[in-house]
Scaffold this active site. Structure first.
Site, PDB file in Angstrom:
ATOM      1  N   ARG A 128       0.924  -1.245  -0.059  1.00 54.67           N
ATOM      2  CA  ARG A 128       0.006   0.018  -0.111  1.00 54.67           C
ATOM      3  C   ARG A 128       0.928   1.198   0.080  1.00 54.67           C
ATOM      4  O   ARG A 128       1.083   1.864   0.862  1.00 54.67           O
ATOM      5  CB  ARG A 128      -0.756  -0.002   1.343  1.00 54.67           C
ATOM      6  CG  ARG A 128      -2.234  -1.063   1.159  1.00 54.67           C
ATOM      7  CD  ARG A 128      -3.337  -0.159   1.019  1.00 54.67           C
ATOM      8  NE  ARG A 128      -4.526  -1.347   0.627  1.00 54.67           N
ATOM      9  CZ  ARG A 128      -5.725  -1.517   1.377  1.00 54.67           C
ATOM     10  NH1 ARG A 128      -5.730  -0.255   2.009  1.00 54.67           N
ATOM     11  NH2 ARG A 128      -6.439  -2.074   1.077  1.00 54.67           N
ATOM     12  N   GLN A 133      -0.664   2.351  -6.415  1.00 56.62           N
ATOM     13  CA  GLN A 133      -2.064   2.411  -6.334  1.00 56.62           C
ATOM     14  C   GLN A 133      -2.728   2.058  -7.783  1.00 56.62           C
ATOM     15  O   GLN A 133      -3.840   1.258  -7.796  1.00 56.62           O
ATOM     16  CB  GLN A 133      -2.571   3.734  -6.178  1.00 56.62           C
ATOM     17  CG  GLN A 133      -2.285   4.224  -4.627  1.00 56.62           C
ATOM     18  CD  GLN A 133      -2.808   5.632  -4.430  1.00 56.62           C
ATOM     19  OE1 GLN A 133      -3.162   6.293  -5.186  1.00 56.62           O
ATOM     20  NE2 GLN A 133      -2.758   6.079  -3.063  1.00 56.62           N
ATOM     21  N   ASP A 136      -3.017  -2.127  -7.919  1.00 59.90           N
ATOM     22  CA  ASP A 136      -3.835  -2.621  -6.792  1.00 59.90           C
ATOM     23  C   ASP A 136      -4.877  -3.445  -7.327  1.00 59.90           C
ATOM     24  O   ASP A 136      -6.002  -2.797  -7.424  1.00 59.90           O
ATOM     25  CB  ASP A 136      -3.845  -1.617  -5.781  1.00 59.90           C
ATOM     26  CG  ASP A 136      -4.236  -2.406  -4.331  1.00 59.90           C
ATOM     27  OD1 ASP A 136      -4.666  -3.606  -4.472  1.00 59.90           O
ATOM     28  OD2 ASP A 136      -4.465  -1.422  -3.377  1.00 59.90           O
ATOM     29  N   SER A 139      -8.100  -2.755  -4.744  1.00 56.95           N
ATOM     30  CA  SER A 139      -8.702  -1.587  -4.896  1.00 56.95           C
ATOM     31  C   SER A 139      -9.468  -1.512  -5.986  1.00 56.95           C
ATOM     32  O   SER A 139     -10.799  -1.216  -5.990  1.00 56.95           O
ATOM     33  CB  SER A 139      -7.781  -0.332  -4.698  1.00 56.95           C
ATOM     34  OG  SER A 139      -7.005  -0.541  -3.714  1.00 56.95           O
ATOM     35  N   TYR A 236      -4.427  -1.748   6.654  1.00 58.79           N
ATOM     36  CA  TYR A 236      -5.455  -2.793   6.761  1.00 58.79           C
ATOM     37  C   TYR A 236      -5.910  -2.683   8.108  1.00 58.79           C
ATOM     38  O   TYR A 236      -5.139  -2.148   9.291  1.00 58.79           O
ATOM     39  CB  TYR A 236      -5.069  -3.887   6.378  1.00 58.79           C
ATOM     40  CG  TYR A 236      -4.671  -4.217   4.944  1.00 58.79           C
ATOM     41  CD1 TYR A 236      -5.787  -4.708   4.175  1.00 58.79           C
ATOM     42  CD2 TYR A 236      -3.558  -4.374   4.436  1.00 58.79           C
ATOM     43  CE1 TYR A 236      -5.564  -4.871   2.619  1.00 58.79           C
ATOM     44  CE2 TYR A 236      -3.356  -4.445   3.080  1.00 58.79           C
ATOM     45  CZ  TYR A 236      -4.238  -4.614   2.279  1.00 58.79           C
ATOM     46  OH  TYR A 236      -3.993  -4.817   0.976  1.00 58.79           O
TER      47      TYR A 236
END
Length: 384
Positions: A128, A133, A136, A139, A236
């Site tokens: 993360r 991003q 991912d 996500s 998380y």
């Protein structure tokens, strides 16, 4: 260099790990791309779409995998003894495989891939960090799952979502409660608000309060003091102590009585999903209300949830679809494929028309499961 895009053979998997746009990019790197016949059919992507983008259409799985240097998949390869074709046996030694591996819960499959000499990357373990991003998969797929969960709940709920003022009277807005404010939860909040519902949400991580309120929702706090250390460095939620869940049960038990739709999204990597909605809570809910359990594949946030099923218990409709992103197969495939491309692109050696991984790169080291016949990820070797 040959890249294989097989048709997913696990039951219920509708997605494909490539899109025409991504195939065109890979072909532009001078890679040979082989897509199995019908691989994109369930995602409304035709063989002609892939062929026009520069792919070769392979007749079957054997032809697709033959001599492939890299395999792009949605889910981990099926191994011997598992349902369906033994995909791992078709992958040549030394090939690179990218997929959602479920590595923390299916360690035996990781060991099998290591034994087969495969270099495997678990894309769900992507660090993360800001630059990761766009790589991912959790996500991108969770965004779609959060959106779809609201639509699934609305379809089961027997009333309208927005307040409606008519000559015959006023229809009150639906009350929606989101439990777990990760990517899926935030998208669920936004979607429910767009549909006109009154939305509340809760999460063990205090940092999510501002996010909930920014979307127009109201945040339901349990114990601010205990929630201070409820988040891992990776962002998380941590597994909370029993006394926290006791307090949570008291707060949620009271709040849930008035809710029309409850969407649960709480997951802990590598663990069973925590129980957030007990059967006793369900008994107190309004008849006709709905629970959508997005954690059902990990055991469920409600013990009454059934994977792949639904049903009515104590007057409450329970929804527990598996592979929720796959219910929006085309969008899910396009996003998943772009995640994989974004991961690979920095490592393309255009002069040699090959991939040259930087093994020290954080995104590479964070997702690499096995290489040279050994399982090396620290979360699987006891190093973390």
């Amino acid at each position: 260099m040959k890249i294989a895009i097989p048709r997913e053979c696990r039951p219920g998997e509708t997605r494909v790990a490539a899109s025409p746009e991504v195939v065109k990019k890979l072909a532009g790197f001078s890679f040979d791309v082989a897509v199995e016949k019908g691989a994109g059919e369930a995602a409304a992507i035709t063989d002609a779409n892939f062929k026009d983008a520069g792919a070769t259409i392979a007749e079957d799985a054997t032809a697709t995998y033959k001599n492939a240097d890299m395999v792009l998949k949605i889910q981990r390869p099926v191994t011997e003894g598992a349902e369906g074709q033994n995909e791992l046996s078709l992958i040549k030694k030394g090939a690179v495989v990218l997929a959602y591996m479920a590595a923390l819960t299916h360690k035996e499959d990781v060991a099998a891939m290591a034994e087969a000499g495969v270099t495997a990357f678990a894309m769900e373990l992507m660090p993360r960090i800001t630059r990761a991003q766009s790589m991912d998969i959790l996500s991108s797929q969770s965004n779609l799952a959060g959106y779809k969960a609201v639509l699934d709940g609305a379809a089961e709920y027997g009333s309208a979502f927005p307040m409606m003022m008519t000559a015959a009277g006023t229809v009150p807005p639906a009350k929606v409660f989101i439990m777990g404010v990760g990517v899926a939860g935030l998208q669920a909040i936004a979607t429910a608000k767009r549909l006109g519902a009154i939305v509340t949400a809760t999460d063990v991580r205090p940092a999510t309060k501002e996010q909930v309120e920014s979307l127009g929702g109201k945040f339901l706090e349990v114990d601010p003091e205990m929630e201070k250390n409820a988040q891992t460095e990776g962002g998380y939620a941590k597994e909370m102590p029993p006394e926290y869940f006791e307090k949570q049960k008291q707060v949620v038990s009271e709040h849930i009585k008035s809710q029309d739709l409850v969407i649960t999204t709480a997951l802990i990597p590598g663990r069973s999903a925590p129980v957030l909605v007990t059967e006793d809570m369900v008994k107190t809910m309004k008849h006709g209300s709905v629970i959508v359990d997005l954690a059902v594949e990990a055991g469920g946030n409600c013990p009454l949830s059934q994977l792949g099923g639904g049903g009515v218990k104590h007057g409450v409709t329970l929804v527990g679809h598996d592979n929720v992103p796959g219910r929006l197969a085309k969008d899910a495939s396009l996003l998943f494929a772009k995640n994989l491309l974004n991961f690979l692109s920095p490592h393309v050696d255009q002069e040699k028309k090959d991939l040259n991984f930087d093994w020290e790169d954080e995104t590479v080291a964070g997702t690499l499961l096995c290489r040279d016949g050994k399982v090396i990820h620290p979360m699987l070797t006891g190093g973390e």
